[in-house]
Scaffold this motif. Sequence first.
Motif, short mmCIF file in Angstrom:
data_model
loop_
_atom_site.label_atom_id
_atom_site.label_comp_id
_atom_site.label_asym_id
_atom_site.label_seq_id
_atom_site.Cartn_x
_atom_site.Cartn_y
_atom_site.Cartn_z
N GLY A 67 1.23 -1.81 1.01
CA GLY A 67 0.23 -2.30 0.06
C GLY A 67 0.86 -2.82 -1.22
N ILE A 68 0.23 -3.86 -1.80
CA ILE A 68 0.60 -4.39 -3.11
C ILE A 68 -0.59 -4.18 -4.02
N TYR A 69 -0.44 -3.27 -4.98
CA TYR A 69 -1.55 -2.83 -5.84
C TYR A 69 -1.25 -3.16 -7.29
N PHE A 70 -2.31 -3.27 -8.09
CA PHE A 70 -2.12 -3.50 -9.52
C PHE A 70 -3.20 -2.78 -10.33
N ASP A 71 -2.84 -2.41 -11.54
CA ASP A 71 -3.75 -1.80 -12.51
C ASP A 71 -3.71 -2.63 -13.78
N ALA A 72 -4.89 -3.00 -14.29
CA ALA A 72 -4.97 -3.75 -15.54
C ALA A 72 -6.03 -3.10 -16.43
N LYS A 73 -5.71 -2.98 -17.71
CA LYS A 73 -6.63 -2.32 -18.64
C LYS A 73 -7.70 -3.30 -19.11
N HIS A 74 -8.97 -2.88 -19.00
CA HIS A 74 -10.12 -3.66 -19.49
C HIS A 74 -10.81 -2.84 -20.58
N ILE A 75 -10.63 -3.22 -21.83
CA ILE A 75 -11.12 -2.49 -23.01
C ILE A 75 -10.64 -1.04 -22.94
N THR A 95 10.99 4.87 20.22
CA THR A 95 12.02 3.81 20.27
C THR A 95 11.96 2.91 19.04
N GLU A 96 10.95 3.08 18.19
CA GLU A 96 10.79 2.27 16.99
C GLU A 96 11.19 3.08 15.77
N MET A 97 12.03 2.48 14.92
CA MET A 97 12.45 3.14 13.69
C MET A 97 11.58 2.66 12.52
N VAL A 98 11.32 3.57 11.58
CA VAL A 98 10.50 3.27 10.41
C VAL A 98 11.29 3.58 9.15
N SER A 99 11.25 2.66 8.20
CA SER A 99 11.86 2.90 6.89
C SER A 99 10.78 2.73 5.82
N GLY A 100 10.99 3.33 4.65
CA GLY A 100 9.96 3.29 3.61
C GLY A 100 10.53 3.09 2.22
N PHE A 101 9.79 2.35 1.40
CA PHE A 101 10.20 2.04 0.03
C PHE A 101 8.99 2.07 -0.89
N THR A 102 9.20 2.46 -2.14
CA THR A 102 8.15 2.41 -3.15
C THR A 102 8.73 1.90 -4.46
N THR A 103 8.02 0.98 -5.11
CA THR A 103 8.43 0.51 -6.43
C THR A 103 7.23 0.46 -7.36
N GLN A 104 7.48 0.72 -8.64
CA GLN A 104 6.46 0.62 -9.68
C GLN A 104 7.10 -0.07 -10.90
N PHE A 105 6.44 -1.12 -11.38
CA PHE A 105 6.97 -1.83 -12.54
C PHE A 105 5.82 -2.53 -13.27
N THR A 106 6.11 -3.08 -14.44
CA THR A 106 5.09 -3.71 -15.27
C THR A 106 5.52 -5.14 -15.60
N ILE A 124 2.26 -2.78 -11.58
CA ILE A 124 2.35 -3.12 -10.16
C ILE A 124 2.92 -1.94 -9.38
N THR A 125 2.32 -1.63 -8.25
CA THR A 125 2.86 -0.64 -7.32
C THR A 125 2.94 -1.27 -5.93
N ILE A 126 4.12 -1.18 -5.32
CA ILE A 126 4.29 -1.66 -3.95
C ILE A 126 4.78 -0.50 -3.10
N SER A 127 4.00 -0.16 -2.10
CA SER A 127 4.37 0.89 -1.15
C SER A 127 4.54 0.22 0.21
N MET A 128 5.70 0.42 0.81
CA MET A 128 6.03 -0.40 1.97
C MET A 128 6.64 0.43 3.10
N GLU A 129 6.21 0.14 4.30
CA GLU A 129 6.89 0.62 5.50
C GLU A 129 7.36 -0.59 6.30
N ALA A 130 8.55 -0.46 6.86
CA ALA A 130 9.09 -1.51 7.71
C ALA A 130 9.52 -0.89 9.02
N VAL A 131 9.46 -1.68 10.08
CA VAL A 131 9.77 -1.15 11.42
C VAL A 131 10.83 -2.02 12.10
N LYS A 132 11.58 -1.38 13.00
CA LYS A 132 12.61 -2.10 13.77
C LYS A 132 12.71 -1.43 15.15
#
Length: 194
Positions: free
Chosen positions: A34-42, A150-161, A186-194
Amino acid sequence: MKARHLFVPILLIVMAATAQAAPAKWDLDTAHSGIYFDAKHIFSIVRGHFDDYSADLNIDTDNIVNSSCNFTVQTKSITTYNRKRDTHLRSAELFDTGTHPTMTFTSTKIIPKGGNRYIIEGNLTIRGVTKKISAPFTFHGVKPNPFKKTEMVSGFTTQFTINRLDFKVGDGKFFNMGVIDKEVDITISMEAVK
């Protein structure tokens, strides 16, 4: 002659080791990313995400710094669960999805920060404006998919502004009025498969 004969197998061993160490192509698992975002409104926080995106992932799970990625996000897929607001976000005043249907990120460097923590550097393009950014991320590791061994899964998370005004997402009018902050988390939570 002996030295010459020895050179060939040594070269083959080095080439084989290099091939094994090369990053491999992984597929983004969009159902579990997922690619998520938070923005302040008032005073409140408006949260949203993008539904449509893709990525080219080349991951070296043994040495993450050798990895690279290219993300493409379809801007019209922005969703905040409010039809009126989403229409405004897609308008020429903000993302201008008609003229700029995608935003992209291309990595240029990964820097180790200790343990499973890294910094990724790259070029982020929104509304035709490209800026160099850096973001911390965590590599969660690799393991077999419990449903498909037989499928491998990897995972990554990043948070930045980012500052949306740097990318011309708005002209500053709503920020000056005290309605919408210029900074977006911004928050990106990611799974990838191979």
